[in-house]
Write an enzyme that holds these catalytic residues in place. Sequence first.
Site, short mmCIF file in Angstrom:
data_model
loop_
_atom_site.label_atom_id
_atom_site.label_comp_id
_atom_site.label_asym_id
_atom_site.label_seq_id
_atom_site.Cartn_x
_atom_site.Cartn_y
_atom_site.Cartn_z
N ARG A 62 11.99 30.67 -14.63
CA ARG A 62 11.65 30.38 -16.02
C ARG A 62 10.44 31.19 -16.52
O ARG A 62 10.48 31.74 -17.63
CB ARG A 62 11.41 28.87 -16.21
N ARG A 88 15.61 25.72 -25.76
CA ARG A 88 14.87 25.90 -24.50
C ARG A 88 13.38 25.74 -24.75
O ARG A 88 12.91 25.90 -25.88
CB ARG A 88 15.14 27.26 -23.90
N ILE A 89 12.66 25.46 -23.65
CA ILE A 89 11.21 25.28 -23.72
C ILE A 89 10.54 26.56 -23.20
O ILE A 89 10.82 27.00 -22.08
CB ILE A 89 10.77 24.10 -22.80
N HIS A 106 12.69 19.92 -35.41
CA HIS A 106 13.30 18.95 -34.48
C HIS A 106 14.07 17.90 -35.28
O HIS A 106 13.56 17.39 -36.29
CB HIS A 106 12.20 18.28 -33.64
N ASP A 138 3.62 23.16 -28.54
CA ASP A 138 2.65 23.24 -27.45
C ASP A 138 3.43 23.24 -26.13
O ASP A 138 4.65 23.40 -26.14
CB ASP A 138 1.60 22.12 -27.55
N ALA A 139 2.72 23.06 -25.02
CA ALA A 139 3.39 23.22 -23.72
C ALA A 139 4.31 22.05 -23.37
O ALA A 139 5.07 22.13 -22.40
CB ALA A 139 2.35 23.44 -22.63
N GLY A 140 4.27 20.96 -24.14
CA GLY A 140 5.13 19.82 -23.85
C GLY A 140 6.48 19.93 -24.54
O GLY A 140 6.79 20.92 -25.20
N ASP A 142 8.42 18.88 -27.45
CA ASP A 142 8.33 18.33 -28.81
C ASP A 142 7.08 17.47 -29.01
O ASP A 142 7.12 16.46 -29.72
CB ASP A 142 9.60 17.53 -29.15
C1 GAR Z 1 18.97 21.56 -35.72
O1 GAR Z 1 19.26 20.24 -36.08
C2 GAR Z 1 17.67 21.63 -34.94
O2 GAR Z 1 16.70 20.72 -35.37
C3 GAR Z 1 18.16 21.28 -33.57
O3 GAR Z 1 19.34 21.98 -33.41
C4 GAR Z 1 19.98 22.09 -34.69
C5 GAR Z 1 20.31 23.55 -34.90
O4 GAR Z 1 21.29 23.72 -35.85
N1 GAR Z 1 17.17 21.62 -32.58
C6 GAR Z 1 16.96 20.91 -31.50
O5 GAR Z 1 17.59 19.93 -31.20
C7 GAR Z 1 15.86 21.46 -30.61
N2 GAR Z 1 15.50 20.48 -29.61
P1 GAR Z 1 21.83 25.19 -36.21
O6 GAR Z 1 22.23 25.88 -34.90
O7 GAR Z 1 23.01 24.94 -37.09
O8 GAR Z 1 20.71 25.91 -36.90
#
Ligand code: GAR
Length: 196
Positions: A62, A88-89, A106, A138-140, A142
Amino acid sequence: MPARVAVMISGTGTLLQSLIDDPGRVYDIVVVAADRPAAGLQRAVAAGIPTTVVAPADHPDRPAWSAALAHAIQTYTPDWIVSAGFMRIVDSAFLDRFPQRVVNSHPALLPAFPGAHAVADALAYGVRVTGCTVHLVDAGVDTGPIIAQRAVVVEPDDDQESLHERIKAAEWELLPQVINRLVAHGLTVEGRKVRI
Ligand code: GAR
């Protein structure tokens, strides 16, 4: 010179499209990076934006993948990096290269329901209101300081797809607004409080 913004995606790229289509956009999208050959890359191609794919499978671990992604993005000298459906993080070495310059959208009202299954988790919990959050990365997972949020009511008959579609509609409005304000005004962070 307009500010330079890099966007990271993993999926269909509808959030990316909301940035591309924003009539008030005050910055250039200089590259769209993905961790896989995401369908959303076609939206960048259609808009004449360079794309790059940096896949974890092509790197030993990673940190190596995260460094390669940072390097690929740095080539385009972005002022801001937007994680728009990037699943990904990135690691702290990545964030150290772009301090307080990486922003994520998010699909839940953080700190509730962090992680990759936010919409399903909110539905399973039975909340009546969820929404979306734009926050500094940040590093966490969300956990970064919150910049803006918008609420979405959960309807009695919602399934994951219908609820996520309404959350995305909120993201399509909120994310372009926030990125424009950030780019125009910058931000200050005091503790967890973000001011634009
Ligand atoms: C969005 O709802 C975004 O917030 C989420 O994926 C979707 C992307 O939609 N992101 C996460 O869940 C990140 N943890 P898209 O591919 O149609 O733009």
